[in-house]
Design a protein around this motif. Structure first.
Motif, PDB file in Angstrom:
ATOM      1  N   LEU A  62       0.845  -1.192   0.000  1.00  0.00           N
ATOM      2  CA  LEU A  62       0.000   0.000   0.000  1.00  0.00           C
ATOM      3  C   LEU A  62       0.882   1.243   0.000  1.00  0.00           C
ATOM      4  CD1 LEU A  62      -2.793   1.382   0.317  1.00  0.00           C
ATOM      5  CD2 LEU A  62      -2.492   1.142   2.803  1.00  0.00           C
ATOM      6  N   TYR A  63       0.621   2.113  -0.949  1.00  0.00           N
ATOM      7  CA  TYR A  63       1.324   3.394  -1.059  1.00  0.00           C
ATOM      8  C   TYR A  63       0.319   4.488  -0.726  1.00  0.00           C
ATOM      9  CZ  TYR A  63       4.506   0.390  -3.635  1.00  0.00           C
ATOM     10  OH  TYR A  63       5.351  -0.635  -4.006  1.00  0.00           O
ATOM     11  N   ILE A  64       0.553   5.205   0.379  1.00  0.00           N
ATOM     12  CA  ILE A  64      -0.371   6.238   0.824  1.00  0.00           C
ATOM     13  C   ILE A  64       0.157   7.605   0.409  1.00  0.00           C
ATOM     14  CG2 ILE A  64      -1.432   7.342   2.838  1.00  0.00           C
ATOM     15  CD1 ILE A  64      -1.439   4.639   4.213  1.00  0.00           C
ATOM     16  N   ALA A  65      -0.710   8.368  -0.259  1.00  0.00           N
ATOM     17  CA  ALA A  65      -0.358   9.725  -0.676  1.00  0.00           C
ATOM     18  C   ALA A  65      -0.086  10.579   0.554  1.00  0.00           C
ATOM     19  CB  ALA A  65      -1.497  10.332  -1.493  1.00  0.00           C
ATOM     20  N   GLY A  66       0.725  11.588   0.389  1.00  0.00           N
ATOM     21  CA  GLY A  66       1.031  12.500   1.483  1.00  0.00           C
ATOM     22  C   GLY A  66      -0.242  13.046   2.106  1.00  0.00           C
ATOM     23  N   GLN A  67      -0.339  12.948   3.425  1.00  0.00           N
ATOM     24  CA  GLN A  67      -1.511  13.415   4.162  1.00  0.00           C
ATOM     25  C   GLN A  67      -1.113  14.555   5.090  1.00  0.00           C
ATOM     26  OE1 GLN A  67      -4.715  12.144   3.619  1.00  0.00           O
ATOM     27  NE2 GLN A  67      -3.597  11.154   1.951  1.00  0.00           N
ATOM     28  N   THR A  68      -1.998  15.524   5.182  1.00  0.00           N
ATOM     29  CA  THR A  68      -1.814  16.627   6.117  1.00  0.00           C
ATOM     30  C   THR A  68      -2.843  16.466   7.239  1.00  0.00           C
ATOM     31  OG1 THR A  68      -3.367  18.073   4.962  1.00  0.00           O
ATOM     32  CG2 THR A  68      -1.034  18.179   4.264  1.00  0.00           C
ATOM     33  N   GLY A  69      -2.862  17.422   8.141  1.00  0.00           N
ATOM     34  CA  GLY A  69      -3.796  17.383   9.259  1.00  0.00           C
ATOM     35  C   GLY A  69      -5.141  17.992   8.947  1.00  0.00           C
ATOM     36  N   VAL A 107       5.937  -0.028   6.699  1.00  0.00           N
ATOM     37  CA  VAL A 107       7.347  -0.396   6.571  1.00  0.00           C
ATOM     38  C   VAL A 107       8.251   0.819   6.325  1.00  0.00           C
ATOM     39  CG1 VAL A 107       6.931  -2.774   5.846  1.00  0.00           C
ATOM     40  CG2 VAL A 107       7.082  -0.995   4.111  1.00  0.00           C
ATOM     41  N   ALA A 108       7.674   1.893   5.786  1.00  0.00           N
ATOM     42  CA  ALA A 108       8.460   3.102   5.527  1.00  0.00           C
ATOM     43  C   ALA A 108       7.557   4.324   5.674  1.00  0.00           C
ATOM     44  CB  ALA A 108       9.077   3.069   4.136  1.00  0.00           C
ATOM     45  N   VAL A 109       8.104   5.375   6.281  1.00  0.00           N
ATOM     46  CA  VAL A 109       7.354   6.616   6.509  1.00  0.00           C
ATOM     47  C   VAL A 109       8.251   7.782   6.112  1.00  0.00           C
ATOM     48  CG1 VAL A 109       6.253   8.077   8.261  1.00  0.00           C
ATOM     49  CG2 VAL A 109       6.059   5.587   8.425  1.00  0.00           C
ATOM     50  N   GLN A 110       7.653   8.765   5.441  1.00  0.00           N
ATOM     51  CA  GLN A 110       8.344  10.011   5.137  1.00  0.00           C
ATOM     52  C   GLN A 110       7.562  11.129   5.804  1.00  0.00           C
ATOM     53  OE1 GLN A 110       7.562   7.799   2.363  1.00  0.00           O
ATOM     54  NE2 GLN A 110       9.540   6.926   2.880  1.00  0.00           N
ATOM     55  N   VAL A 111       8.266  11.934   6.586  1.00  0.00           N
ATOM     56  CA  VAL A 111       7.657  13.057   7.302  1.00  0.00           C
ATOM     57  C   VAL A 111       8.278  14.345   6.762  1.00  0.00           C
ATOM     58  CG1 VAL A 111       7.308  14.155   9.552  1.00  0.00           C
ATOM     59  CG2 VAL A 111       7.358  11.649   9.384  1.00  0.00           C
ATOM     60  N   TYR A 112       7.419  15.296   6.430  1.00  0.00           N
ATOM     61  CA  TYR A 112       7.856  16.606   5.950  1.00  0.00           C
ATOM     62  C   TYR A 112       7.385  17.651   6.955  1.00  0.00           C
ATOM     63  CZ  TYR A 112       8.276  13.745   1.803  1.00  0.00           C
ATOM     64  OH  TYR A 112       8.599  12.739   0.937  1.00  0.00           O
ATOM     65  N   LEU A 113       8.331  18.429   7.472  1.00  0.00           N
ATOM     66  CA  LEU A 113       8.028  19.465   8.472  1.00  0.00           C
ATOM     67  C   LEU A 113       8.456  20.834   7.950  1.00  0.00           C
ATOM     68  CD1 LEU A 113       9.360  17.786  11.758  1.00  0.00           C
ATOM     69  CD2 LEU A 113       6.973  18.185  11.153  1.00  0.00           C
ATOM     70  N   THR A 114       7.614  21.848   8.174  1.00  0.00           N
ATOM     71  CA  THR A 114       7.991  23.197   7.767  1.00  0.00           C
ATOM     72  C   THR A 114       8.939  23.855   8.770  1.00  0.00           C
ATOM     73  OG1 THR A 114       6.036  24.141   8.820  1.00  0.00           O
ATOM     74  CG2 THR A 114       5.866  23.610   6.457  1.00  0.00           C
ATOM     75  N   ASP A 115       9.079  23.235   9.942  1.00  0.00           N
ATOM     76  CA  ASP A 115       9.965  23.771  10.978  1.00  0.00           C
ATOM     77  C   ASP A 115      10.567  22.588  11.732  1.00  0.00           C
ATOM     78  OD1 ASP A 115      11.199  24.915  13.176  1.00  0.00           O
ATOM     79  OD2 ASP A 115       9.460  26.123  13.770  1.00  0.00           O
ATOM     80  N   ARG A 148      12.140   5.396   8.637  1.00  0.00           N
ATOM     81  CA  ARG A 148      11.572   6.732   8.491  1.00  0.00           C
ATOM     82  C   ARG A 148      12.605   7.737   8.032  1.00  0.00           C
ATOM     83  NH1 ARG A 148       9.340   9.846  13.654  1.00  0.00           N
ATOM     84  NH2 ARG A 148      11.428  10.693  13.696  1.00  0.00           N
ATOM     85  N   THR A 149      12.138   8.680   7.225  1.00  0.00           N
ATOM     86  CA  THR A 149      12.921   9.836   6.818  1.00  0.00           C
ATOM     87  C   THR A 149      12.135  11.065   7.219  1.00  0.00           C
ATOM     88  OG1 THR A 149      13.793   8.635   4.911  1.00  0.00           O
ATOM     89  CG2 THR A 149      13.931  11.038   4.835  1.00  0.00           C
ATOM     90  N   THR A 180       4.295   3.801   3.364  1.00  0.00           N
ATOM     91  CA  THR A 180       4.255   2.581   2.564  1.00  0.00           C
ATOM     92  C   THR A 180       4.035   1.445   3.550  1.00  0.00           C
ATOM     93  OG1 THR A 180       5.828   3.517   0.986  1.00  0.00           O
ATOM     94  CG2 THR A 180       5.502   1.126   0.910  1.00  0.00           C
ATOM     95  N   ALA A 181       3.050   0.589   3.256  1.00  0.00           N
ATOM     96  CA  ALA A 181       2.708  -0.503   4.178  1.00  0.00           C
ATOM     97  C   ALA A 181       2.560  -1.803   3.420  1.00  0.00           C
ATOM     98  CB  ALA A 181       1.409  -0.185   4.918  1.00  0.00           C
ATOM     99  N   ARG A 182       2.794  -2.909   4.125  1.00  0.00           N
ATOM    100  CA  ARG A 182       2.673  -4.234   3.521  1.00  0.00           C
ATOM    101  C   ARG A 182       2.305  -5.236   4.599  1.00  0.00           C
ATOM    102  NH1 ARG A 182       4.010  -6.514  -1.302  1.00  0.00           N
ATOM    103  NH2 ARG A 182       4.517  -8.723  -1.217  1.00  0.00           N
ATOM    104  N   LYS A 183       1.340  -6.087   4.290  1.00  0.00           N
ATOM    105  CA  LYS A 183       0.930  -7.149   5.238  1.00  0.00           C
ATOM    106  C   LYS A 183       1.988  -8.214   5.292  1.00  0.00           C
ATOM    107  CE  LYS A 183      -3.474  -7.120   6.839  1.00  0.00           C
ATOM    108  NZ  LYS A 183      -3.586  -6.984   8.226  1.00  0.00           N
TER     109      LYS A 183
END
Length: 132
Positions: A35-42, A80-88, A110-111, A129-132
Motif C-alpha cells: 500500500l502506497y499512501i499519498a502525502g496526508q496533512t492534518g 514499513v516506511a514513513v516520510q515526514v515533511y516538516l515546515t519547521d 523513516r525519513t 508505505t505498508a505491507r501485510k
C-alpha cells in the motif's frame, strides 16, 4: 520459442468514504500487496480546516492515514516506511511525541525532511508505505 512476460501488478485505488473524490491523486494505491499512501496533512476531512495546535495537526494527519490503512485492511503495524515533511525542524520532538503513540515497536523505517512550505497552513505532511 516461448517467452515469459512478467505479469503487470494490478493497481487498486484505496478511497475511504471519508475522503473527498475528484482530486488529482488517489489517497492510496494497493499494488502487489503493498500500500502506497499519498502525502496526508492534518486537514479535517469534513471541514477542510487544519488545527492551530501542532499536536492536534499531527494527530489528525495520522488519523487520516489510519483511515486509508483500515480501508486497505491494514493498520499502523503494517507500515514499513514513513516520510515526514516538516515546515519547521524545531517541531521534530513534538512530532515524535505524537508519532510514537501510533507507530509501535518495531517502528517502520523513516525519513524526516525540513521543507520551506506545504499546502495551505499545514506544518506537517506524512506519506506511508505498508505491507501485510
Amino acid at each position: 520459442m516461448l517467452f515469459s512476460l512478467p505479469l503487470l501488478a494490478e493497481k487498486k485505488v484505496i478511497q475511504p468514504k471519508e475522503f473527498p473524490t475528484g482530486r488529482p491523486f488517489s489517497p492510496g494505491i494497493l499494488s502487489d500487496g503493498t500500500l502506497y499512501i499519498a502525502g496526508q496533512t492534518g486537514q479535517d476531512l469534513k471541514t477542510a480546516k487544519i488545527p492551530d495546535n501542532f499536536e492536534a495537526e499531527v494527530k489528525q494527519t495520522l488519523d487520516n492515514i489510519g483511515l486509508i490503512l483500515k480501508e486497505a485492511g491494514m493498520g499502523f503495524g503494517d507500515a514499513v516506511a514513513v516520510q515526514v515533511y516538516l515546515t519547521d525542524m524545531e517541531l521534530f520532538p513534538r512530532m515524535n511525541a505524537v508519532y510514537t503513540t501510533y507507530f509501535k515497536e518495531p517502528r517502520p523505517a523513516r525519513t524526516t525532511v525540513g521543507v520551506a512550505k506545504l499546502v495551505g497552513t499545514a506544518k506537517i505532511e506524512i506519506t506511508v508505505t505498508a505491507r501485510k
